[in-house]
Scaffold this motif. Structure first.
Motif, PDB file in Angstrom:
ATOM      1  N   UNK B  34       0.830  -1.199   0.000  1.00 48.30           N
ATOM      2  CA  UNK B  34       0.000   0.000   0.000  1.00 48.30           C
ATOM      3  C   UNK B  34       0.862   1.245   0.000  1.00 48.30           C
ATOM      4  N   UNK B  35       1.935   1.202   0.793  1.00 47.28           N
ATOM      5  CA  UNK B  35       2.834   2.349   0.845  1.00 47.28           C
ATOM      6  C   UNK B  35       3.440   2.635  -0.508  1.00 47.28           C
ATOM      7  N   UNK B  36       3.802   1.547  -1.182  1.00 43.80           N
ATOM      8  CA  UNK B  36       4.403   1.717  -2.505  1.00 43.80           C
ATOM      9  C   UNK B  36       3.392   2.321  -3.483  1.00 43.80           C
ATOM     10  N   UNK B  37       2.153   1.809  -3.400  1.00 46.77           N
ATOM     11  CA  UNK B  37       1.106   2.317  -4.300  1.00 46.77           C
ATOM     12  C   UNK B  37       0.843   3.793  -4.001  1.00 46.77           C
ATOM     13  N   UNK B  38       0.723   4.086  -2.693  1.00 46.78           N
ATOM     14  CA  UNK B  38       0.452   5.472  -2.316  1.00 46.78           C
ATOM     15  C   UNK B  38       1.608   6.388  -2.742  1.00 46.78           C
ATOM     16  N   UNK B  39       2.789   5.819  -2.616  1.00 51.53           N
ATOM     17  CA  UNK B  39       3.941   6.634  -2.990  1.00 51.53           C
ATOM     18  C   UNK B  39       3.878   6.971  -4.479  1.00 51.53           C
ATOM     19  N   UNK B  40       3.561   5.950  -5.264  1.00 53.48           N
ATOM     20  CA  UNK B  40       3.467   6.198  -6.708  1.00 53.48           C
ATOM     21  C   UNK B  40       2.364   7.195  -7.014  1.00 53.48           C
ATOM     22  N   UNK B  41       1.232   7.016  -6.326  1.00 56.29           N
ATOM     23  CA  UNK B  41       0.098   7.918  -6.548  1.00 56.29           C
ATOM     24  C   UNK B  41       0.462   9.335  -6.143  1.00 56.29           C
ATOM     25  N   UNK B  42       1.156   9.421  -5.018  1.00 59.63           N
ATOM     26  CA  UNK B  42       1.542  10.739  -4.513  1.00 59.63           C
ATOM     27  C   UNK B  42       2.497  11.418  -5.496  1.00 59.63           C
ATOM     28  N   UNK B  43       3.461  10.641  -5.955  1.00 63.22           N
ATOM     29  CA  UNK B  43       4.438  11.210  -6.896  1.00 63.22           C
ATOM     30  C   UNK B  43       3.737  11.640  -8.172  1.00 63.22           C
ATOM     31  N   UNK B  44       2.836  10.747  -8.654  1.00 60.81           N
ATOM     32  CA  UNK B  44       2.128  11.080  -9.892  1.00 60.81           C
ATOM     33  C   UNK B  44       1.266  12.318  -9.709  1.00 60.81           C
ATOM     34  N   UNK B  45       0.574  12.354  -8.560  1.00 59.51           N
ATOM     35  CA  UNK B  45      -0.313  13.494  -8.312  1.00 59.51           C
ATOM     36  C   UNK B  45       0.495  14.780  -8.177  1.00 59.51           C
ATOM     37  N   UNK B  46       1.599  14.656  -7.459  1.00 58.12           N
ATOM     38  CA  UNK B  46       2.420  15.860  -7.295  1.00 58.12           C
ATOM     39  C   UNK B  46       3.009  16.291  -8.631  1.00 58.12           C
ATOM     40  N   UNK B  47       3.390  15.289  -9.415  1.00 54.88           N
ATOM     41  CA  UNK B  47       3.894  15.623 -10.752  1.00 54.88           C
ATOM     42  C   UNK B  47       2.855  16.387 -11.552  1.00 54.88           C
ATOM     43  N   UNK B  48       1.606  15.886 -11.460  1.00 55.11           N
ATOM     44  CA  UNK B  48       0.537  16.575 -12.206  1.00 55.11           C
ATOM     45  C   UNK B  48       0.425  18.032 -11.752  1.00 55.11           C
ATOM     46  N   UNK B  49       0.420  18.177 -10.431  1.00 57.74           N
ATOM     47  CA  UNK B  49       0.254  19.537  -9.897  1.00 57.74           C
ATOM     48  C   UNK B  49       1.455  20.410 -10.251  1.00 57.74           C
ATOM     49  N   UNK B  50       2.641  19.838 -10.085  1.00 56.51           N
ATOM     50  CA  UNK B  50       3.843  20.627 -10.333  1.00 56.51           C
ATOM     51  C   UNK B  50       3.956  21.012 -11.806  1.00 56.51           C
ATOM     52  N   UNK B  51       3.666  20.032 -12.663  1.00 59.11           N
ATOM     53  CA  UNK B  51       3.732  20.343 -14.097  1.00 59.11           C
ATOM     54  C   UNK B  51       2.676  21.373 -14.474  1.00 59.11           C
TER      55      UNK B  51
END
Lengths: 356, 810
Positions: B34-51
């Motif tokens: 779950x941590x790994x999934x959340x981490x990926x989701x978090x990174x992806x979400x942050x990437x979306x926001x940052x981009x």
């Protein structure tokens, strides 16, 4: 056993709260950068008659109508547009005839509301419907409506067109520092009197600047001489009235021609209050926004149609927000380097209209 | 594993332990995955926001490039735009733009440009793609977007990449939310873990532990208290535990219905009168009961664990040492036996033992059970009976029974010549009459001694009763025996018996008969000798008469005379019946029945008892006729009068039968016919058969008895105790009553030996559920004695002499 049960219940409650918090946290993570809007839609249908003082297809009038429509977005509104085309027809006979046609439509269709833009429609049509059952909303009107005999009209409200003199001048100051002398030019139209009065009321805000309000210029030739006379002598030119210069034949010179000549011959950084002038080579302006005017009028119409508020209860107002507009081609010609900050916030015109 | 350790891990703990393991794996797995999934989701979400954020600035700068008539590299006051962006953008640390060569061009405040190499930035320009670069050393994230200039070339828009925009974020933008999420996940996992365990604890307690504890309590209760106070489980579920509970309840019901408690068995074992020994397969005594302790005199601790051999006085009798014992007892071939145990003090005790084996479910012997009954008294009584059966108690000589056996033996092997002698004392009655029976008995002892001395130990001397004696002189003809007898006669004649200052001289009449091949049967020998003795007495006594053929005529004349009388009695209705009451031996003297006795009346009016004519009846085969006459006459009388007289009395009638009747094939049918004809209830009749008859004709007797018992008649053994009929015959013949011989009963008030014999007969009879009748009770003393001995009924002159039915009932 009971103690264990109580502890279990407590832990379950903590579990639920923690789950909610966790969900929020997960939502925060997964929904970053997304927004959601909702549009309310009403079932009631309205018929609105729009009377343009000028012609259809002109950016100014079209912008007003678009602003009006956007304010009523989501409501079922059927628009009927009538254009009086007064900019091209200065004679009263035409205008009265057009007004009669429009009045007949009003009487026949009995619209739920009539939206009029600019002064002429108010003068020729609305003045004949004082205190009728039909509400009237106006925008981009320069004169006080009392001058059109609408002082006691309970069915009329709207938005006055008030120029953004201070903002426009300060925009020019950002682009051209150390402005000391400014000449202000009018044509012969009476409507500029109110503009001049409002400008005079505000020039005191700039005590270090000398605003020279020239007498109304009657002809194009006189205009040309004036410009050439002040080239290099003043720091800025405020172009107010440019529509009613007569040529050698006594005919009105099209204002684009006036501005085209100005671009070619004036070295004075110029500014104005209307957006269409920027497209025609005036350097900059915090222009009256036809869209904002129309949008504010649309909000009033919405209160009348949807909220069933009487027009008499809606205070007449004017728009405070203007559109920053800069013509960079004119700036380049004048050798003015515009700050990135100004450019980002401005509507930039890189060409002149006649070039397109 | 110790008991304590077993208890420590009960089912609930085991299940909770398993649950802990599963939950641990689940939680850890969930945490990691779950941590790994959340981490990926978090990174992806942050990437979306940052981009998205960066794109806003990219758009602005591109717009600036487009709006400005100046080249990109000469944009006026671009830094404030970047600063404004940084100030108004969440989490952005700084931004900067580069030129097309990757050199930093416009920098916001605090911008640091060494996080990304120039090559990477230049690469970004060349590729023109958005990208994210992480710099873990500086804990930074860089979002790189291309900056483009669009130019119109020949009416077409040409895109020219002029540099890149770099937007820098701290890595904490990603790690902080993730850490928060991990924290929430950890808390959630711990709470879930604890809740699940507690819930499992509660449910296991409710569904498993408590029901099992209840079941355990119920089982312990049964194991402690047995089925005395069983706890019946309340079964509310149909799960496995519920089924076990129901099975337990069913088992309780079944056990309650079928099981005898150990206490009950123990009580039986402890209180049983027989000694009991439980012997293990090592032949050691495992357990004994109180009776065994009492029998042998050991303490339990002294005998338990010892070899079984300790019990046996004679190891030759020890069945456990016998070859094939194990096999025999497994096959149940070991039968009861009488052996001798030896007590702690060394005393030998005769016992009757019974051995059996206890087998397990596979049929293997696990233990032996030996029960022993002390038969000391029985053995004594039996010895006495044996003595009584062969000896005359008064004189110590053999008795009539032994004498008859001796004759029978001679007859079986009649190769030699022997002499049979009968002796009758002359005038012996005078001693009795003058000095009493004691004197008479004393005299008889002297005579016995003289007889034995005269003939020696090689010959058989017997007392027949009263003053009658008999001798079998082996291997001697009459001529050879006569001198011996004469010497005896002389000795007795010369013997002066003195008693109370009175002197008596008694003679003897001796009749002798030679036993040879041509001879007679036992009865004939007796009769012949008796006649010889009779002749001797007829000739004046104190003499010897040896039977000769000429004597036969004399005897025959006598017998013919009696035969004439008997025949006349048959023809002229000379027989008649008398009845003698048989009463209970209590104060009420309640009449239990009557013995039917036959009498014969001569033409002269003399009434004879059977003793006078029965030998003639037997000799001339009139026994069956006489018995049939008795049956017929009794039935007729019963039908006519007895049934009325005894209507209210529950009495039975004992009828004596002769050997000839019992040996007759049709006699039983005759009896039934007569009973049927005269409506005589069979259960009112008891046939008396003599002990000697049973011994000599057992098979015939058994057949007859079976027939008459099937009709409901009862059976009594008459004159029991003289011939020592084995007790086993009583059981085989299904005897209802034994009538103890009068010769025994008559002496019970004087003879301890007779008392012991009678007591043993009574004890055995009662064990076999057989009633006893004391015959010939002729005195009050005898009455009291037999009553004391527990005899059930009595008859005799003391009670009533025989008489007609009317007389005895009256």
């Amino acid at each position: 056993m009971k103690k264990v049960t109580y502890v279990l219940c407590l832990l379950c409650a903590i579990l639920v709260v923690a789950s909610c918090n966790r969900k929020n946290e997960v939502d925060k993570v997964t929904n970053q950068g997304t927004t959601e809007t909702q549009t309310q839609v009403t079932k009631e249908k309205f018929e609105v008659l729009h009377i343009m003082s000028y012609h259809e297809g002109w950016e100014w009038t079209e912008a007003q109508l678009q602003g009006f429509k956007d304010a009523l977005k989501g409501y079922d509104v059927e628009y009927t547009v009538m254009a009086m085309d007064c900019k091209n027809h200065a004679d009263d006979e035409y205008r009265n005839k057009k007004a009669a046609e429009i009045q007949k439509i009003i009487d026949d269709n009995n619209p739920d509301l009539v939206y009029v833009s600019d002064d002429e429609a108010l003068q020729y049509v609305v003045a004949n419907n004082v205190n009728s059952e039909i509400p009237f909303v106006f925008s981009c009107v320069n004169k006080d409506i009392s001058e059109y005999g609408l002082a006691g009209a309970d069915n009329v409200t709207g938005v006055y067109e008030v120029e953004h003199f201070g903002a426009s001048f300060e925009l020019l100051q950002d682009m051209v520092p150390d402005i000391k002398d400014v000449i202000v030019i009018y044509d012969r139209a009476e409507m500029w009197n109110d503009v001049k009065a409002r400008m005079l009321a505000k020039v005191g805000d700039y005590p270090e600047v000398n605003f020279i309000f020239l007498d109304p210029i009657m002809t194009f030739e006189q205009y040309k001489q004036t410009i050439l006379e002040y080239n290099g002598k003043v720091d800025a030119l405020c172009l107010v009235g440019v529509f009613n210069y007569a040529d050698e034949n006594g005919n009105s010179v099209f204002y684009q021609d006036v501005l085209k000549w100005t671009e070619a011959n004036s070295t004075i950084p110029d500014f104005t209050f209307w957006i269409d002038r920027i497209d025609n080579s005036t350097l900059c302006s915090v222009a009256i926004s036809g869209y904002e005017q129309g949008s504010t009028a649309g909000m009033m119409a919405k209160r009348i149609l949807v909220d069933k508020v009487s027009p008499a209860d809606i205070e007449k107002t004017h728009t405070a927000k203007g559109s920053v507009a800069i013509n960079t081609k004119r700036a380049e010609k004048l050798g003015i380097k515009v700050d990135a900050d100004l450019l980002l916030g401005a509507e930039v015109y890189k060409k002149y209209q006649w070039e397109e | 594993m110790s008991e304590k350790r077993k208890n420590k891990f009960n089912i609930r703990k085991k299940v909770l332990f398993i649950l802990c393991i599963v939950l641990s794996f689940s939680v850890i797995g969930n945490f990691i995955i779950g941590g790994e999934i959340f981490k990926k989701a978090q990174v992806a979400a942050f990437d979306r926001e940052a981009f998205a954020t960066a794109r806003g600035l990219q758009t602005s700068i591109n717009s600036l490039i487009e709006k400005s008539y100046l080249p990109y590299t000469e944009i006026v006051n671009c830094e404030p735009v970047l600063d404004n962006f940084v100030d108004n953008s969440k989490d952005v640390l700084y931004v900067y733009t580069t030129d097309s060569q990757g050199n930093a061009l416009y920098l916001s405040k605090d911008a640091v440009v060494d996080g990304i190499s120039r090559e990477e930035l230049k690469k970004g320009v060349l590729e023109g793609a958005e990208g994210r670069i992480e710099n873990e050393d500086k804990q930074m994230l860089y979002y790189i977007l291309p900056l483009e200039e669009i130019k119109q070339v020949e009416g077409k828009a040409v895109v020219n990449r002029v540099g890149v925009l770099v937007v820098a974020y701290p890595r904490t933008c990603i790690t902080e939310p993730l850490n928060r999420l991990y924290t929430y996940n950890a808390i959630l996992a711990v709470i879930t873990y604890v809740c699940t365990l507690m819930l499992a604890f509660l449910l296991l307690t409710r569904w498993v532990t408590k029901p099992l504890q209840t079941l355990d309590k119920a089982i312990r209760n049964v194991s402690k208290k047995g089925l005395m106070e069983p706890i019946v489980l309340e079964v509310n579920t149909n799960d496995e535990i519920g089924q076990i509970g129901q099975s337990f309840n069913d088992m309780l019901m079944q056990l309650d219905a079928t099981t005898v408690s150990k206490n009950y068995i123990d009580s039986i074992v402890v209180n049983m009168s027989e000694a009991l020994f439980v012997i293990d397969i090592r032949m050691c005594i495992e357990r004994v009961n109180d009776a065994a302790i009492e029998l042998l005199g050991y303490e339990k601790e002294e005998i338990q664990g010892k070899s079984v051999n300790i019990l046996y006085a004679n190891q030759d009798e020890n069945p456990f040492l016998q070859e094939g014992f194990t096999k025999d007892i497994e096959n149940e071939k070991v039968t009861n036996s009488e052996i001798e145990f030896v007590t702690k003090t060394g005393e030998k005790k005769p016992v009757s033992i019974n051995l059996s084996a206890i087998k397990d479910d596979d049929g293997n012997v696990t233990k032996y059970v030996c029960t022993a009954r002390d038969i000391t008294d029985i053995k004594k009584a039996r010895d006495i009976l044996m003595y009584q059966a062969n000896y005359d108690e008064l004189t110590g000589l053999f008795n009539r029974y032994k004498l008859e056996q001796g004759i029978e033996k001679i007859l079986e092997n009649n190769n030699q010549v022997h002499t049979f002698v009968m002796i009758d004392l002359d005038k012996f009655k005078v001693i009795n009459d003058v000095c009493g029976h004691t004197a008479g008995d004393n005299f008889l002892k002297h005579i016995a001694y003289m007889l034995k001395s005269a003939v020696g130990d090689n010959n058989l001397v017997a007392r027949l009763g009263g003053d009658e004696f008999a001798i079998i002189m082996y291997d001697m003809g009459a001529q050879k025996a006569k001198p011996v007898l004469e010497r005896l006669l002389k000795d007795v004649k010369s013997f002066n018996f003195s008693w109370d200052n009175k002197v008596f001289n008694v003679g003897m009449s001796i009749g002798a008969v030679e036993i040879s091949n041509s001879n007679l049967d036992r009865l004939s020998i007796f009769n012949t000798a008796d006649k010889a003795c009779y002749i001797a007495k007829q000739k004046g006594g104190n003499r010897i008469h040896v039977y000769t053929e000429s004597d036969k005529e004399i005897i025959q004349q006598d017998e013919e005379s009696m035969l004439s009388v008997v025949t006349s009695a048959f023809e002229n209705n000379g027989f008649f019946l008398e009845y003698q009451p048989i009463v209970s031996l209590d104060n009420e003297r309640k009449v239990q029945g009557y013995e039917v006795l036959v009498r014969m009346k001569t033409r002269e009016g003399e009434v004879l008892k059977p003793g006078a004519f029965f030998s003639t009846i037997e000799r001339y085969n009139k026994s069956l006729a006489l018995d049939q006459w008795v049956i017929h006459t009794f039935c007729e009388s019963y039908h006519k009068s007895i049934v009325k007289m005894c209507a209210e009395a529950d009495v039975q009638f004992n009828i004596n039968l002769a050997d000839a009747s019992i040996n007759s094939e049709n006699f039983a049918e005759y009896v039934c016919k007569e009973f049927g004809e005269y409506n005589v209830p069979s259960d009112k009749v008891c046939f008396e058969i003599s002990e000697s008859c049973v011994i000599s004709n057992f098979l015939n007797v058994k057949q007859f008895v079976e027939k008459i018992k099937s009709t409901g008649c009862k059976l009594a053994i008459d004159n029991f105790g003289i011939g020592m009929l084995s007790f086993k015959y009583l059981r085989l013949l299904d005897v209802d009553t034994v009538k103890i011989s009068g010769t025994l009963i008559n002496e019970t008030d004087k003879s301890a030996v007779d008392v012991a014999v009678v007591r043993s007969i009574e004890e055995v009879a009662h064990l076999l559920n057989i009633k006893t009748i004391a015959g010939c009770v002729e005195s009050r003393g005898v009455w009291e004695k037999v009553k004391e001995l527990g005899i059930d009924y009595a008859q005799g002159y003391e009670i009533m002499k025989p008489g007609s039915i009317e007389e005895v009932i009256k």
